[in-house]
Write an enzyme that holds these catalytic residues in place. Structure first.
Site, PDB file in Angstrom:
ATOM      1  CB  CYS A   1      -0.910   0.003   1.222  1.00 26.10           C
ATOM      2  SG  CYS A   1      -1.848  -1.528   1.442  1.00 26.10           S
TER       3      CYS A   1
ATOM      4  NE  ARG B   1       4.164   1.345  -1.722  1.00 28.26           N
ATOM      5  CZ  ARG B   1       5.392   1.102  -1.304  1.00 28.26           C
ATOM      6  NH1 ARG B   1       6.415   1.617  -1.955  1.00 28.26           N
ATOM      7  NH2 ARG B   1       5.608   0.336  -0.266  1.00 28.26           N
TER       8      ARG B   1
ATOM      9  CD1 TRP C   1      -3.345  -5.235  -4.169  1.00 21.85           C
ATOM     10  CD2 TRP C   1      -2.676  -6.305  -2.334  1.00 21.85           C
ATOM     11  NE1 TRP C   1      -3.302  -6.575  -4.462  1.00 21.85           N
ATOM     12  CE2 TRP C   1      -2.897  -7.259  -3.349  1.00 21.85           C
ATOM     13  CE3 TRP C   1      -2.249  -6.744  -1.082  1.00 21.85           C
ATOM     14  CZ2 TRP C   1      -2.705  -8.619  -3.148  1.00 21.85           C
ATOM     15  CZ3 TRP C   1      -2.064  -8.106  -0.875  1.00 21.85           C
ATOM     16  CH2 TRP C   1      -2.293  -9.024  -1.912  1.00 21.85           C
TER      17      TRP C   1
ATOM     18  CG  ASN D   1       1.973   0.875   3.462  1.00 25.52           C
ATOM     19  OD1 ASN D   1       0.797   1.183   3.332  1.00 25.52           O
ATOM     20  ND2 ASN D   1       2.958   1.521   2.876  1.00 25.52           N
ATOM     21  N   GLY D   2       1.447  -3.230   5.367  1.00 29.28           N
ATOM     22  CA  GLY D   2       1.921  -4.460   5.996  1.00 29.28           C
ATOM     23  C   GLY D   2       0.778  -5.249   6.605  1.00 29.28           C
TER      24      GLY D   2
ATOM     25  CD  GLU E   1       7.884 -12.177 -17.433  1.00 27.74           C
ATOM     26  OE1 GLU E   1       7.589 -10.972 -17.539  1.00 27.74           O
ATOM     27  OE2 GLU E   1       7.761 -12.796 -16.345  1.00 27.74           O
TER      28      GLU E   1
ATOM     29  CE  LYS F   1       5.398  -8.908 -17.647  1.00 31.18           C
ATOM     30  NZ  LYS F   1       5.461  -9.669 -16.403  1.00 31.18           N
TER      31      LYS F   1
ATOM     32  CD  GLU G   1       1.995 -10.167 -14.079  1.00 31.36           C
ATOM     33  OE1 GLU G   1       2.499  -9.971 -12.962  1.00 31.36           O
ATOM     34  OE2 GLU G   1       2.539  -9.814 -15.146  1.00 31.36           O
TER      35      GLU G   1
ATOM     36  CG  HIS H   1       7.435 -36.224 -19.587  1.00 29.28           C
ATOM     37  ND1 HIS H   1       7.698 -37.572 -19.562  1.00 29.28           N
ATOM     38  CD2 HIS H   1       8.486 -35.662 -20.235  1.00 29.28           C
ATOM     39  CE1 HIS H   1       8.854 -37.816 -20.153  1.00 29.28           C
ATOM     40  NE2 HIS H   1       9.346 -36.663 -20.578  1.00 29.28           N
TER      41      HIS H   1
ATOM     42  CE  LYS I   1       6.290  -2.206 -11.357  1.00 29.70           C
ATOM     43  NZ  LYS I   1       6.257  -2.974 -12.599  1.00 29.70           N
TER      44      LYS I   1
END
Length: 607
Positions: free
Chosen positions: A2, A27, A74, A98-99, A479, A483, A486, A502, A602
């Site tokens: 946050c 954030r 967040w 935050n946290g 990656e 993406k 996301e 497999h 982020k």
């Protein structure tokens, strides 16, 4: 995760607090709020959803006051509602946080047993009530905070406002960053220097366990033992101008296009000119004694670490362990004497990675950090700091930070190989030449943007997508899948191409597009064999390769993306571009929020 801004000012602060939150919205953007003191009472304006909603609330109901705190959230405990939005307040105290307060449940039950009434589902509200109890019992704000902080377990950055002391702000940090800013007869608190950039360049970074009292007559920092200490004031160098998208539709698109420049800027720090030639610099840090490398990271940074594992072992012949940061400490890793622990993070504040760093430090490892914020907590705790020079990255899905991480890691692998005596002069010149050509090759890859946009429809209608690659293209497959997940919300998975038979091959049908990353080179034929296994079962293949690869294997593919032909060393840096652009254009086609995808933020400062 946050964002926090606090101002102890002389004029009304709400507009400046909102401006600071705009810089921190990356954030978290589930809700936001501001609190000030108005006519001897705490007043708040809060709104769920993105920051624009708080702006509308302030426009409809202006908020005066010269001292205030602000927050963009967040969500962790409780949904993204107005009631759960910070600041949380009692009649006496307002708090932003935050946290995570890990022991909030027993604290809440204890407070409720004493008759305290809660109005949110958050862990943060217990902090407001605990401090308020102390103040109501006759303690001063400083005494109250000193009493309460040891009771909080977990991670926090706090900014606290007091109704009866309008000329006071108190901040505290444990496991989550907080900075103090010094202006002209004003004092500021912020999650990072970026939030305070338009207010001041003079910044002091609170250390782990610090708390700070900001008053009109000065500022005093205390350590976790409540001993008065001084923390150095530095010049942040962060621009006060708001970063804009320019001519681009989204920040993500802009940051993809910035990659040739920022990769060149980054490599300039790791390649030097000597007697007319570009060479690898001999680092002041002695790499020759490194016997093992442990790479730890999360998300996209973890995939950069996967690529680096191939490079370190291939060039330097040094064994490499690779861990997801959130798992690292809990498997009780065996760490050999003389080891280098390498941590990769865009923000330098990622909670899991920071906790892993401190564990490795306790195990006697030398600490190296690849980070985009050279003033971050991880950067300040490193023995070897390796900045990426990507510049601020606003889009939540990392693009240019990833390619710059790869550039740094490639240069580090080459330097390690050189320190180990594994590179001849001709091999060194070859590696340096390839790295120096990477920015131009990235620029060449960007030239195919329109063709990638044209084929985004192959993916946009799918529910599931698979990505395949071998060698260093395997992390690129992971990656690419990340993406796509996301920002387009399409389920996607990346696999080593040889693993298809497999298990995952059971998923193949005409409704599951398969993106194959296969530049021509030593592993091309084997990857094409796996691709043909997909085609034999009716799968739709989208091949990303260079001209030679597309000529050799493009027949039968539903679409192809042709890249410039590059050396295998820099292929991961260059092939990052098409997987980023493909995800971007699919998300645009689906109409999702590209820069602020749902449920994400982020800087992940909670475990």
């Amino acid at each position: 995760m946050c964002g926090i801004v606090g101002i102890l000012g002389h004029d009304d602060v709400a507009d400046r607090l909102l401006d600071g939150l705009k810089r921190l919205e990356y954030r978290g953007y589930d809700s936001a709020g501001i609190a000030t003191i108005v006519d001897g009472a705490i007043e708040r304006r809060r709104a769920s959803g993105k920051l624009v909603n708080l702006g509308k609330e302030l426009a409809a109901h202006p908020l005066p006051g010269t001292t205030g705190i602000a927050h963009t959230r967040w969500a962790t405990h409780g949904g993204p509602t107005t009631n759960n939005a910070h600041p949380h307040a009692t009649d006496e105290v307002a708090v932003v946080h935050n946290g995570i307060i890990e022991n909030f449940k027993p604290l809440r039950e204890e407070l409720q047993a004493r008759g305290r009434v809660f109005t949110s589902e958050t862990d943060t509200e217990v902090v407001a009530h605990l401090i308020s109890e102390q103040v109501e019992g006759g303690k001063t704000p400083i005494e109250a905070v000193r009493e309460v902080l040891p009771r909080l377990h977990g991670a926090f950055a706090l900014a606290i406002l007091f109704r009866s002391h309008p000329d006071l702000l108190i901040g505290a940090r444990l496991g989550s960053p907080l900075v103090v800013g010094y202006g002209e007869d004003e004092t500021y608190l912020g999650s990072d220097a970026l939030a305070l950039a338009p207010l001041t360049q003079r910044i002091a970074y609170l250390e782990e366990g610090d708390w700070v009292v900001c008053a009109r007559d000065g500022t005093q920092v205390y350590d976790r033992a409540n001993v008065a200490v001084e923390r150095p004031v530095t010049i942040s160098g962060v621009t006060g101008a708001l970063i804009d998208k320019g001519n681009h539709r989204h920040f993500m698109q802009k940051e993809i296009y910035e990659q040739p420049i920022v990769v060149a800027q980054t490599l300039r720090s790791y390649l030097q000119r000597f007697e007319g030639q570009i060479v690898l610099p001999i680092p002041e840090f002695d790499l020759s004694g490194i016997r093992r490398v442990t790479i730890v990271a999360c998300g996209t940074s973890f995939y950069a670490g996967m690529v680096a594992k191939y490079w370190f072992e291939q060039f330097a012949r040094v064994p490499v362990d690779l861990d997801v940061a959130s798992e690292f400490r809990y498997r009780a890793p065996v760490m050999e004497e003389g080891g280098l622990a390498l941590f990769i993070s865009q923000s330098g504040e990622t909670a899991d990675t920071l906790a892993a760093l401190r564990h490795a430090r306790s195990e006697g490892q030398t600490i190296a950090v690849v980070v985009n914020v050279p003033t971050s907590t991880m950067a300040r705790e490193a023995d070897l700091l390796l900045p990426t020079h990507a510049g601020p990255e606003i889009g939540v899905a990392s693009t240019k930070a990833f390619s710059c991480q790869l550039a740094v890691l490639a240069a580090l692998a080459a330097n390690l190989a050189k320190a180990k005596g594994r590179l001849s002069e001709s091999e060194e010149r070859s590696i340096v030449r390839q790295l120096a050509e990477a920015p131009a090759a990235i620029n060449g890859a960007l030239a195919y943007d329109e063709s990638i946009e044209a084929i985004a429809g192959v993916i946009a209608g799918a529910r599931d997508v698979l990505y395949l690659g071998r060698g260093t293209d395997y992390p690129l497959a992971l990656e690419g899948a990340l993406k796509l997940k996301e920002i387009s919300y399409i389920h996607a998975e990346g696999y080593a191409a040889g693993e298809m038979k497999h298990g995952p091959i059971a998923l193949i049908d005409e409704n599951v597009p398969v993106v194959v990353i296969a530049p021509s080179g030593p592993l091309f034929d084997k990857t094409v064999s796996n691709m043909q296994e997909v085609q034999a079962r009716g799968g739709k293949v989208l091949l990303i390769s260079d001209y030679d690869g597309v000529e050799a294997a493009g027949e039968g593919c539903v679409a192809t993306i042709t890249m410039p032909k590059v050396h295998p060393l820099i292929a991961p840096i260059v092939y990052a571009v098409p997987v980023q652009l493909l995800a971007y254009h699919v998300a645009v086609a689906k109409g999702t929020d590209v820069d602020q995808p749902r449920n994400l933020a982020k800087s992940v400062t909670v475990e």
